[in-house]
Design a protein around this motif. Structure first.
Motif, mmCIF file in Angstrom:
data_model
loop_
_atom_site.group_PDB
_atom_site.id
_atom_site.type_symbol
_atom_site.label_atom_id
_atom_site.label_comp_id
_atom_site.label_asym_id
_atom_site.label_seq_id
_atom_site.Cartn_x
_atom_site.Cartn_y
_atom_site.Cartn_z
ATOM 1 N N ALA A 92 0.836 -1.206 0.000
ATOM 2 C CA ALA A 92 0.000 0.000 0.000
ATOM 3 C C ALA A 92 0.867 1.251 0.000
ATOM 4 O O ALA A 92 0.547 2.239 -0.672
ATOM 5 C CB ALA A 92 -0.938 -0.009 1.204
ATOM 6 N N LEU A 93 1.970 1.226 0.747
ATOM 7 C CA LEU A 93 2.884 2.366 0.774
ATOM 8 C C LEU A 93 3.482 2.618 -0.604
ATOM 9 O O LEU A 93 3.478 3.751 -1.099
ATOM 10 C CB LEU A 93 4.006 2.101 1.793
ATOM 11 N N ILE A 94 3.951 1.568 -1.255
ATOM 12 C CA ILE A 94 4.570 1.716 -2.578
ATOM 13 C C ILE A 94 3.536 2.141 -3.620
ATOM 14 O O ILE A 94 3.771 3.071 -4.411
ATOM 15 C CB ILE A 94 5.265 0.400 -2.985
ATOM 16 N N LEU A 95 2.378 1.495 -3.632
ATOM 17 C CA LEU A 95 1.346 1.818 -4.607
ATOM 18 C C LEU A 95 0.812 3.236 -4.425
ATOM 19 O O LEU A 95 0.631 3.975 -5.403
ATOM 20 C CB LEU A 95 0.197 0.804 -4.511
ATOM 21 N N SER A 96 0.589 3.636 -3.174
ATOM 22 C CA SER A 96 0.082 4.992 -2.929
ATOM 23 C C SER A 96 1.126 6.039 -3.308
ATOM 24 O O SER A 96 0.780 7.123 -3.786
ATOM 25 C CB SER A 96 -0.345 5.157 -1.478
ATOM 26 N N ALA A 97 2.403 5.740 -3.131
ATOM 27 C CA ALA A 97 3.446 6.680 -3.548
ATOM 28 C C ALA A 97 3.472 6.825 -5.064
ATOM 29 O O ALA A 97 3.610 7.938 -5.589
ATOM 30 C CB ALA A 97 4.801 6.216 -3.035
ATOM 31 N N CYS A 122 -2.380 5.967 3.740
ATOM 32 C CA CYS A 122 -2.809 4.736 3.052
ATOM 33 C C CYS A 122 -2.224 3.497 3.723
ATOM 34 O O CYS A 122 -2.928 2.496 3.910
ATOM 35 C CB CYS A 122 -2.398 4.778 1.586
ATOM 36 N N SER A 123 -0.964 3.559 4.125
ATOM 37 C CA SER A 123 -0.337 2.413 4.808
ATOM 38 C C SER A 123 -1.005 2.161 6.147
ATOM 39 O O SER A 123 -1.275 1.009 6.518
ATOM 40 C CB SER A 123 1.146 2.673 5.023
ATOM 41 N N TYR A 124 -1.282 3.216 6.885
ATOM 42 C CA TYR A 124 -1.923 3.080 8.194
ATOM 43 C C TYR A 124 -3.321 2.486 8.050
ATOM 44 O O TYR A 124 -3.696 1.580 8.797
ATOM 45 C CB TYR A 124 -1.989 4.432 8.899
ATOM 46 N N LEU A 125 -4.100 2.974 7.089
ATOM 47 C CA LEU A 125 -5.448 2.455 6.877
ATOM 48 C C LEU A 125 -5.413 0.983 6.442
ATOM 49 O O LEU A 125 -6.265 0.196 6.857
ATOM 50 C CB LEU A 125 -6.198 3.309 5.856
ATOM 51 N N THR A 126 -4.435 0.619 5.638
ATOM 52 C CA THR A 126 -4.294 -0.782 5.234
ATOM 53 C C THR A 126 -3.954 -1.661 6.427
ATOM 54 O O THR A 126 -4.517 -2.743 6.599
ATOM 55 C CB THR A 126 -3.207 -0.926 4.150
ATOM 56 N N PHE A 127 -3.057 -1.187 7.292
ATOM 57 C CA PHE A 127 -2.710 -1.943 8.493
ATOM 58 C C PHE A 127 -3.928 -2.113 9.392
ATOM 59 O O PHE A 127 -4.169 -3.201 9.922
ATOM 60 C CB PHE A 127 -1.576 -1.248 9.250
ATOM 61 N N ARG A 128 -4.715 -1.057 9.571
ATOM 62 C CA ARG A 128 -5.923 -1.150 10.395
ATOM 63 C C ARG A 128 -6.929 -2.133 9.801
ATOM 64 O O ARG A 128 -7.571 -2.896 10.525
ATOM 65 C CB ARG A 128 -6.580 0.236 10.552
ATOM 66 N N PHE A 129 -7.076 -2.114 8.477
ATOM 67 C CA PHE A 129 -7.975 -3.051 7.809
ATOM 68 C C PHE A 129 -7.530 -4.491 8.032
ATOM 69 O O PHE A 129 -8.343 -5.353 8.362
ATOM 70 C CB PHE A 129 -8.044 -2.738 6.302
ATOM 71 N N VAL A 130 -6.242 -4.763 7.869
ATOM 72 C CA VAL A 130 -5.716 -6.117 8.060
ATOM 73 C C VAL A 130 -5.908 -6.558 9.506
ATOM 74 O O VAL A 130 -6.317 -7.686 9.778
ATOM 75 C CB VAL A 130 -4.230 -6.189 7.648
ATOM 76 N N ARG A 131 -5.644 -5.664 10.428
ATOM 77 C CA ARG A 131 -5.804 -5.985 11.848
ATOM 78 C C ARG A 131 -7.251 -6.335 12.168
ATOM 79 O O ARG A 131 -7.532 -7.325 12.844
ATOM 80 C CB ARG A 131 -5.343 -4.804 12.691
ATOM 81 N N ARG A 132 -8.170 -5.535 11.667
ATOM 82 C CA ARG A 132 -9.592 -5.804 11.907
ATOM 83 C C ARG A 132 -10.020 -7.118 11.252
ATOM 84 O O ARG A 132 -10.770 -7.894 11.827
ATOM 85 C CB ARG A 132 -10.439 -4.659 11.382
ATOM 86 N N PHE A 133 -9.530 -7.371 10.049
ATOM 87 C CA PHE A 133 -9.860 -8.613 9.346
ATOM 88 C C PHE A 133 -9.377 -9.832 10.123
ATOM 89 O O PHE A 133 -10.095 -10.811 10.280
ATOM 90 C CB PHE A 133 -9.263 -8.602 7.933
#
Length: 162
Positions: A92-97, A122-133
């Motif tokens: 997510a970090l690489i793609l958003s950059a 974007c990286s933080y939101l992806t991490f939160r999504f993975v954690r919740r999942f």
């Protein structure tokens, strides 16, 4: 299967089902290292070595507080969860950059601050999504299971002499 031994610390009743609370001791590999006395990491590990993890399980067997149980999680599931936690936020970090580098100049945002801020969010939101999942996965494939319940150890065993 990765296994760990835990101890039942409490038993609760929820909706006509027995819920057991199991405590496990978090172990450090520094205890078996030969360079432990000369290593700063070993000194730090000693400070944090007494941590316990508390887990809840629904169990239909009759158990008692203090009884030991064997917990396990398949290696494949642990690897999947690790890949999700580490790799997806990095992608997510690489793609958003890359996306931000293409889109932000069109919006008139030429500063790198916007690109950095967008990538971090974007990286933080992806991490939160993975954690919740992983926490809410209904399949339970990413959570440990009770594999075996060990019988209680009896300290006072009567031995009859003949």
């Amino acid at each position: 299967m990765i296994e760990e031994i835990g101890v039942i610390s409490a038993i609760e009743q929820h909706d006509f089902q027995q819920v057991v609370i199991v405590e496990t001791q978090i172990k450090s590999t520094c205890g078996s290292c030969e360079a432990q006395s000369n290593c700063g990491t070993g000194a730090i590990a000693k400070v944090f070595a007494s941590k316990r993890e508390t887990l809840r399980f629904r169990l239909n067997e009759i158990v008692e507080v203090g009884q030991k149980v064997s917990l396990g999680i398949p290696e494949e599931n642990l690897l999947k969860a690790s890949a999700m936690v580490y790799c997806l936020p990095l992608f997510a970090l690489i793609l958003s950059a890359l996306v931000g580098q293409s889109v932000f100049p069109l919006l008139g945002l030429m500063s790198e601050r916007w690109l950095i801020l967008f990538s971090v969010i974007c990286s933080y939101l992806t991490f939160r999504f993975v954690r919740r999942f992983l926490c809410n996965s209904d399949q339970g494939e990413f959570h440990p299971r009770i594999l075996k319940v060990f019988p209680l150890e009896i300290d006072n065993i009567q031995v009859k002499q003949v």
